[in-house]
Design a protein around this motif. Structure first.
Motif: not given
Ligand code: OAK
Length: 817
Positions: A327, A444, A364, A366, A809, A442, A325
């Motif tokens: 970040n 958040v 992901t 953010h 997740y 994705n 994943q």
């Protein structure tokens, strides 16, 4: 046989040594043999280290068991790549998760040592800026608590987040040396070291193969920290990389008298992992940052591939056994790095490698702030990573070929999808690389994910409509309820039993207690006691006396214009003005607390900190105000400070411009600790409102759609200010130097900005915000109503546990549950 005979244990209890005595001697033994001091000579840091080393023995055993079990089961592993892990302190977390807190406190007490005191001197591991880094730390804890085999990968910064000092209200940044006393939690793994190259050239070899000869290389050395899950069920690894020169000293240069030159390589290597870039939601931009990103991504991918091949043999099954994943985009270059290793080393065909890569990665996002979308000047990227540049071109060619076949994707859309931004100086777009290289992308929070589809990723979303999904953030209830708020935890246990500690969703059993007057009283007493504790701290550290019966109204987070600390300050000034103008009215006493760090280069954010301090100085010294209003800016906000402040909050300020805060996680921590939120319909506030109920939250202001409409429709702050007497009065007071008599024009520019370029819609939301604050007063004065709402917040926040988030997740992205 008599009763007493039945009850008698087979062995006499007097003969057994109490657990705390055995533990105390184990700690003293560690003190003597590891630290080299006896109990008389030991200083608090020695006791801290001895306690951690003693506890570590148990952790290590569980850690090895966890690793072996995953290996024996052939389990798929999760790899969380993040340039930031904002961990905070670990002792209380480990003690509490292992359920050893009471026992260790007792043992230390027999030695005359106060556990709470030594917990306080543990430095915060502040290897992150804010939300993204803290989320990574909560996720690591939840992964272990859910018994999922996982590794976190990041950088072992020698200097993490800076220490903030306030000099006459101005932020000063000082280096934070968290490793000064050594780090008893970490294990250096000299055997886990990798070569990471930079620069140089790529040459063609036989059979279409390529060879990259980097001009420069450093060694990445692993430092492992155990991540203990709830009840010690599992211990996972946080692996942080440290950079080291291959050739620490060039002896020939040294012998020739060039001492500095002889150590150049070492210095250059160490610089890589020396400091965390103190930027939040804005890219750092410098070459050193790209080097950091590649350094840790490369070491991590090499480690993951090495482990896979060692355990499973066949590199083609990587995606079945590893979920990586990303970040945000900081580790996005890992996509190109894995492609390089699969094609150049494992000699897989490009298309096969690409399928494996996409099946392995998830990304992901953010933030939607356009200025925060990372991109690198193409010449820099090419100079530093020439082989990766070729790979990026090859991926891009494939991507754009696919895109051009899709109906409705025109030239404009192709340009937006491209990994290369061709408008102006050519740049490599890291978000597009991460998107293209992942099977899942994705957001958040629900709103954030919808906005991703409509704005930054609109074209990529049209090309891959199934890729974007939502995973609303969460927080670990162990640190953010059980450990930071023992009073509330005990009260909850008395009311609903202990099950909520294993499953935060069970907090809903508290709902009926909202209507129980005697429970409300006990709940209020816990909150008041937390407020007294915080007041004592603020008195001791800042010399300011707070009234624990006032509303504790708190805004703590990174200082950023979109988070609108300025709105909070202007409303404080307006309230101050109202109290002075109408002393005859019945005002509700308030304490307004602010805290947060500003990026060192962010001028307006630093000016906002100074303004908060100037406003505090004037209001706190005004005898006409007395205890009705007190304002404080608490310096050096960090994880430990949040743990101290949040349990004492009555009101949680979550007032970002709608559409701009991706999720927020502080909002969750406050509500879980029984604070009511005053907030906009932004980020996860929306989902918090849905869970706690409209009557138990104060929502105000424009929606994200309304903000967008207003911006498109030529909104002017000037017109709004002209129509709001209260706002105009406050803005004029600040602009004319009422709060800065030593430099009356200090805030003129900041206030002028509200008239002419109020991008964050502060003026537009002011009246609604001020009205919501008066609703807060009214509710506060109805103690039953406030208490009911506060309890319903706690009862309904279980869904925001990071266990729920990680569960999603695990099932929907990683395929490990
Ligand atoms: C930091 C650097 C680059 C991009 C984003 C960030 C960041 O911290 N974003 C924050 O992430 C949190 C965790 O998802 C969110 O709760 C915050 O809303 C978001 O600003």
């Amino acid at each position: 046989m008599t009763d007493s005979q039945i009850a008698a244990p087979p062995t006499a209890p007097a003969a057994t040594v109490p657990a705390s005595t055995a533990l105390a001697s184990a700690i003293v033994d560690t003190l003597v043999h590891r630290i080299g001091k006896d109990a008389q000579a030991a200083r608090p840091h020695d006791w801290l280290a001895a306690t951690i080393f003693t506890l570590r023995n148990e952790i290590i055993e569980r850690w090895m068991e966890s690793t072996k079990a995953a290996h024996a089961a052939g389990a798929k592993r999760v790899y969380y790549l993040s340039l930031e892990f904002l961990i905070g302190r670990l002792l209380r977390d480990a003690l509490s998760n292992l359920r050893h807190d009471d026992e260790v406190a007792e043992a230390l007490a027999t030695l005359g040592v106060d556990l709470a005191q030594i917990e306080e001197i543990e430095p915060d591991a502040a290897l992150g800026n804010g939300g993204l880094g803290r989320l990574a730390a909560c996720f690591m804890e939840s992964l272990a608590s859910l018994d999922l085999p996982a590794y976190g990968y990041g950088i072992r910064y020698v200097n993490g987040m800076f220490r903030q000092r306030l000099d006459d209200g101005w932020q000063m940044e000082l280096p934070e040396n968290w490793l000064a006393h050594g780090n008893p939690w970490e294990f250096e793994r000299r055997e886990s070291a990798y070569f990471v190259g930079f620069g140089g050239e790529v040459t063609s070899a036989a059979e279409g193969r390529v060879h990259w000869s980097p001009a420069e290389a450093v060694e990445a050395v692993a430092f492992d920290t155990p991540m203990v899950g709830w009840r010690g069920k599992r211990v996972n690894t946080l692996r942080l990389w440290n950079a080291r020169a291959f050739d620490p000293i060039k002896l020939d240069q040294f012998n020739a008298g060039d001492f500095k030159g002889a150590l150049d390589g070492q210095l250059r290597a160490e610089t890589l992992t020396r400091v965390l870039y103190p930027n939040d939601s804005t890219p750092a931009g410098q070459e050193l940052r790209l080097r950091q990103e590649y350094f840790f991504s490369s070491a991590s991918i090499q480690d993951i591939v090495r482990r896979h091949v060692q355990y499973f043999g066949d590199i083609r099954t990587l995606a079945d056994k590893a979920a990586i994943q990303l970040n945000d985009t900081h580790p996005a270059v890992a996509v190109a790095e894995l492609m390089r290793i699969l094609t150049d080393f494992h000699e897989l065909p490009f298309d096969v490698a690409w399928d494996i890569t996409r099946a392995t990665f998830g990304y992901t996002n953010h933030t939607l702030l356009p200025e925060a979308l990372e991109s690198w000047p193409l010449p820099l990227f090419e100079r530093l990573l020439p082989r990766h540049m070729q790979i990026v071109y090859a991926i891009n060619a494939k991507l754009l070929r696919e895109a051009s076949k899709v109906e409705g994707i025109d030239g404009r859309a192709i340009a937006a999808i491209s990994l290369i931004d061709e408008g102006g100086e050519r740049r490599v777009r890291m978000a597009n690389l991460a998107f293209a290289g992942s099977h899942s992308v994705n957001g958040v929070a629900a709103l954030h994910t919808e906005l991703m589809k409509k704005t930054v990723f609109a074209d990529l979303h049209r090309l891959y409509p199934d890729r974007i999904n939502n995973k609303t953030n969460g927080i670990t209830p162990r640190r953010w309820l059980q450990q930071c708020n023992p009073g509330l935890t005990a009260l909850l246990g008395e009311a609903i039993g202990p099950d909520f500690q294993d499953d935060a969703a069970k907090l809903t059993a508290l709902v009926p207690f909202a209507d129980d007057a005697s429970f409300r009283e006990r709940f209020a007493a816990v909150k008041r006691s937390n407020k007294v504790t915080l007041s004592t701290y603020i008195k001791e550290s800042m010399g300011l006396t707070l009234d624990p019966d006032a509303i504790f109204d708190i805004q703590i987070k990174r200082i950023h214009e979109y988070k609108r600390q300025l709105l909070g300050i202007i409303e404080t000034v307006a309230l101050y003005d109202q109290i002075r103008s109408h002393p005859e009215r019945r005002w509700t006493p308030r304490v307004k607390l602010f805290a947060g760090k500003a990026a060192s280069s962010y001028h307006n954010a630093k000016l906002i900190i100074k303004l908060a301090n100037d406003v505090a100085k004037r209001i706190n010294a005004d005898p006409a105000i007395g205890d009705l209003l007190k304002v404080a800016f608490v310096p050096n906000y960090n994880v430990s400070m949040a743990e101290r402040i949040i349990p004492a909050a009555d009101l949680s300020e979550q007032i970002s411009t709608a559409g701009m805060e991706a999720s927020g996680t502080g909002n969750m921590k406050f509500a879980l600790n029984g604070a009511l939120t005053i907030g906009t319909l932004d980020g996860a506030n929306i989902e918090i409102k849905d869970h706690v109920g409209d009557d138990n939250i104060f929502i105000f202001g424009l929606t994200a759609d309304e903000v967008a409409e207003k911006r498109a429709g030529g909104y002017r702050g000037r017109d709004v200010i002209a129509g709001s007497a209260e706002l105009a009065q406050a803005v004029n007071a600040i602009a004319s130097g009422v709060f800065s008599p030593d430099d009356p024009s200090r805030y003129k520019g900041l206030m002028d900005g509200l008239y002419d370029h109020d991008w964050f819609m502060l003026a537009a939301d002011f009246d609604a915000y001020a009205a919501a604050q008066r609703d807060v007063d009214a509710k506060w004065n109805d103690a039953d109503s406030w208490g009911r709402s506060a309890i319903l917040n706690v009862a309904n926040m279980g869904w925001f546990s990071s266990d729920r988030t990680i569960g999603e997740y695990a099932k929907q992205i990683w395929g490990v549950m």
